[in-house]
Design a protein around this motif. Structure first.
Motif, PDB file in Angstrom:
ATOM      1  N   THR A 102       0.852  -1.184   0.000  1.00  0.00           N
ATOM      2  CA  THR A 102       0.000   0.000   0.000  1.00  0.00           C
ATOM      3  C   THR A 102       0.891   1.237   0.000  1.00  0.00           C
ATOM      4  O   THR A 102       2.115   1.125   0.073  1.00  0.00           O
ATOM      5  CB  THR A 102      -0.935  -0.009   1.232  1.00  0.00           C
ATOM      6  OG1 THR A 102      -1.843   1.085   1.150  1.00  0.00           O
ATOM      7  CG2 THR A 102      -0.150   0.085   2.533  1.00  0.00           C
TER       8      THR A 102
ATOM      9  N   ASN B 118     -13.197  -2.037   9.980  1.00  0.00           N
ATOM     10  CA  ASN B 118     -14.415  -1.735   9.226  1.00  0.00           C
ATOM     11  C   ASN B 118     -14.176  -2.031   7.748  1.00  0.00           C
ATOM     12  O   ASN B 118     -13.082  -1.802   7.240  1.00  0.00           O
ATOM     13  CB  ASN B 118     -14.781  -0.257   9.422  1.00  0.00           C
ATOM     14  CG  ASN B 118     -16.059   0.118   8.715  1.00  0.00           C
ATOM     15  OD1 ASN B 118     -16.035   0.485   7.551  1.00  0.00           O
ATOM     16  ND2 ASN B 118     -17.171   0.011   9.406  1.00  0.00           N
TER      17      ASN B 118
ATOM     18  N   ILE C 243     -13.069  -1.339   0.654  1.00  0.00           N
ATOM     19  CA  ILE C 243     -12.280  -0.350   1.389  1.00  0.00           C
ATOM     20  C   ILE C 243     -12.195  -0.845   2.825  1.00  0.00           C
ATOM     21  O   ILE C 243     -13.207  -0.897   3.537  1.00  0.00           O
ATOM     22  CB  ILE C 243     -12.910   1.054   1.329  1.00  0.00           C
ATOM     23  CG1 ILE C 243     -13.020   1.523  -0.131  1.00  0.00           C
ATOM     24  CG2 ILE C 243     -12.072   2.047   2.125  1.00  0.00           C
ATOM     25  CD1 ILE C 243     -14.339   1.256  -0.782  1.00  0.00           C
TER      26      ILE C 243
ATOM     27  N   ARG D   2     -10.685  -0.513   6.530  1.00  0.00           N
ATOM     28  CA  ARG D   2     -10.052   0.391   7.498  1.00  0.00           C
ATOM     29  C   ARG D   2      -9.630  -0.427   8.707  1.00  0.00           C
ATOM     30  O   ARG D   2     -10.392  -1.256   9.210  1.00  0.00           O
ATOM     31  CB  ARG D   2     -11.020   1.498   7.923  1.00  0.00           C
ATOM     32  CG  ARG D   2     -10.425   2.479   8.941  1.00  0.00           C
ATOM     33  CD  ARG D   2     -11.307   3.700   9.106  1.00  0.00           C
ATOM     34  NE  ARG D   2     -10.830   4.598  10.151  1.00  0.00           N
ATOM     35  CZ  ARG D   2      -9.804   5.424  10.035  1.00  0.00           C
ATOM     36  NH1 ARG D   2      -9.120   5.466   8.899  1.00  0.00           N
ATOM     37  NH2 ARG D   2      -9.434   6.216  11.021  1.00  0.00           N
TER      38      ARG D   2
ATOM     39  N   TYR E 299      -4.291   4.326  12.305  1.00  0.00           N
ATOM     40  CA  TYR E 299      -5.256   3.752  11.356  1.00  0.00           C
ATOM     41  C   TYR E 299      -4.787   3.927   9.913  1.00  0.00           C
ATOM     42  O   TYR E 299      -4.061   4.862   9.580  1.00  0.00           O
ATOM     43  CB  TYR E 299      -6.629   4.400  11.539  1.00  0.00           C
ATOM     44  CG  TYR E 299      -7.325   3.950  12.799  1.00  0.00           C
ATOM     45  CD1 TYR E 299      -8.191   2.859  12.784  1.00  0.00           C
ATOM     46  CD2 TYR E 299      -7.098   4.598  14.011  1.00  0.00           C
ATOM     47  CE1 TYR E 299      -8.823   2.432  13.946  1.00  0.00           C
ATOM     48  CE2 TYR E 299      -7.721   4.179  15.179  1.00  0.00           C
ATOM     49  CZ  TYR E 299      -8.584   3.094  15.135  1.00  0.00           C
ATOM     50  OH  TYR E 299      -9.197   2.670  16.287  1.00  0.00           O
ATOM     51  N   HIS E 300      -5.257   2.999   9.078  1.00  0.00           N
ATOM     52  CA  HIS E 300      -4.906   3.059   7.663  1.00  0.00           C
ATOM     53  C   HIS E 300      -6.038   2.440   6.844  1.00  0.00           C
ATOM     54  O   HIS E 300      -6.684   1.490   7.293  1.00  0.00           O
ATOM     55  CB  HIS E 300      -3.601   2.298   7.396  1.00  0.00           C
ATOM     56  CG  HIS E 300      -3.103   2.436   5.984  1.00  0.00           C
ATOM     57  ND1 HIS E 300      -2.427   3.553   5.547  1.00  0.00           N
ATOM     58  CD2 HIS E 300      -3.203   1.605   4.913  1.00  0.00           C
ATOM     59  CE1 HIS E 300      -2.127   3.402   4.265  1.00  0.00           C
ATOM     60  NE2 HIS E 300      -2.586   2.226   3.856  1.00  0.00           N
ATOM     61  N   ASN E 301      -6.288   2.993   5.669  1.00  0.00           N
ATOM     62  CA  ASN E 301      -7.276   2.434   4.746  1.00  0.00           C
ATOM     63  C   ASN E 301      -6.575   1.682   3.620  1.00  0.00           C
ATOM     64  O   ASN E 301      -5.627   2.206   3.025  1.00  0.00           O
ATOM     65  CB  ASN E 301      -8.142   3.537   4.129  1.00  0.00           C
ATOM     66  CG  ASN E 301      -9.116   4.128   5.127  1.00  0.00           C
ATOM     67  OD1 ASN E 301      -9.271   3.611   6.233  1.00  0.00           O
ATOM     68  ND2 ASN E 301      -9.771   5.205   4.754  1.00  0.00           N
TER      69      ASN E 301
ATOM     70  N   ASN F 181      -7.359  -0.418  -0.057  1.00  0.00           N
ATOM     71  CA  ASN F 181      -8.321  -0.737  -1.109  1.00  0.00           C
ATOM     72  C   ASN F 181      -7.966  -2.091  -1.716  1.00  0.00           C
ATOM     73  O   ASN F 181      -6.837  -2.303  -2.155  1.00  0.00           O
ATOM     74  CB  ASN F 181      -8.301   0.327  -2.208  1.00  0.00           C
ATOM     75  CG  ASN F 181      -8.848   1.656  -1.721  1.00  0.00           C
ATOM     76  OD1 ASN F 181      -9.544   1.719  -0.712  1.00  0.00           O
ATOM     77  ND2 ASN F 181      -8.537   2.722  -2.429  1.00  0.00           N
TER      78      ASN F 181
END
Length: 354
Positions: free
Chosen positions: A40, A63, A74, A76, A91-93, A95
């Motif tokens: 990422t 989530n 997506i 999280r 935190y990191h998102n 995809n």
């Protein structure tokens, strides 16, 4: 879905989603106890300067949301493993799209997760001949996908490859999960090919005689398309066909028929429906439910309290009556989400009993 590899010592699967249905399957099965590792990009600070760099990051899932239009998850989560210049617990998102390979670490039985992810997927095929081309769409329980438009020669090859007698693998639906697991474990032990989904065409709907192209035992039905609908984009045309079906032996299509019936009843303000959690709970209390319909989006919501409530309702109704869970990827599922995500067709109008 491709399970590229398994590591029992770390309880890790290496996964590549390759089809829109895979995104739906992952959405339904990723849990807060899972961790995901994949390449990422992240903005980090080095020597008082912020830079966006490519890193291999591990997060614990908090989530998950789904982008149906772009076949994208997506995710999280909190960073779960220490990495240089990245703060633990932040935190990191991530995809996850089609053909994105990632590692999934699970708790418990690894093969049980494999069985949840890798399935025999039944496909309902719709083919429309117009403007000199054969347009092909496939429908599964997760949504509608347009496969392309073919000229006659290309289409004949397409049909022979996918629908001719003997082209599809024999149906293994009668084989238990345990025996499949043994087969898969044996394959994995000997380093054979990765584990993948299989797609089986179970029914064909078209506006021409399919027998002129392929000798197949797959049941087919010939339809006529009205001038009003013949100019619709293929996906919209398929959804229209699905909304007007009156008979089928395919379980997920039966569920779509029920959902479309509910929506038609809603549009004409029929008294024999309940809409929303409050009304459906009241209908359960009065034993008035014939069939309950829930969208995947609501059934798999990451609002823990609401998810628990919905699943408790499904459990209560499912003991005696039918429960239909509809993918948001279908037009009827999307419409139902818009009006609350849950409803029921009633046996009688319980409100008259008050």
């Amino acid at each position: 879905m491709i399970i590229n590899s398994l590591n029992h010592s770390t309880h890790t699967l290496r996964i590549t989603p390759t089809h829109p249905s895979d995104i739906h399957i992952l959405f339904q099965n990723l849990l807060p106890s899972h961790t995901i590792t994949m390449p990422t990009t992240r903005k980090i600070e080095i020597n008082d300067q912020k830079k966006r760099v490519s890193i291999n990051l591990t997060i614990r899932v908090c989530n998950v949301t789904i982008d149906l239009e772009n076949s994208l998850l997506i995710v999280r989560g909190q960073i779960a493993r220490e990495i240089e210049n990245v703060k633990m617990g932040s935190y990191h998102n991530m995809n996850i799209g089609l053909n994105d390979c990632f590692s999934l670490e699970v708790q418990g039985d690894l093969w049980r997760m494999v069985d949840r992810l890798v399935r025999d997927i039944v496909v309902f095929m719709v083919i429309v001949f117009r403007n000199g081309k054969y347009e092909v769409g496939v429908v599964d329980e997760y949504g509608v996908e347009c496969k392309g438009a073919y000229k006659k020669k290309e289409f004949a090859k397409f049909m022979k490859d996918r629908c001719a007698n003997g082209a599809q693998k024999s149906d293994r639906s009668d084989i238990s999960q345990a025996s499949r697991g043994k087969d898969r474990q044996k394959d994995a032990k000997h380093g054979t090919t990765p584990i993948t989904n299989s797609y089986r065409v179970k029914y064909i709907v078209c506006n021409f005689d399919v027998a002129s192209f392929v000798n197949t035992s797959i049941p087919s039905h010939t339809i006529s398309i009205s001038k009003e609908h013949e100019k619709l984009p293929l996906k919209a045309l398929i959804e229209n066909i699905l909304s007007n079906l009156t008979n089928t032996s395919i379980p997920f299509v039966k569920d779509l028929m029920v959902a479309n019936q509910f929506l038609k009843m809603y549009e004409r303000a029929d008294d024999l429906i309940a809409l929303g959690i409050k009304d459906v709970l009241a209908a359960i209390e009065f034993s008035a439910i014939d069939t309950m319909i829930v969208t995947v989006g609501l059934y798999c919501t990451y609002d823990v309290e609401e998810r628990h409530r919905i699943r408790k309702m499904v459990e209560m109704v499912g003991k005696d009556k039918k429960v239909v869970i509809i993918s948001d990827g279908h037009a009827c599922g999307n419409k139902l989400n818009y009006i609350g995500g849950i409803g029921a067709i009633l046996k009688y109008n319980y409100k008259e009993e008050y």
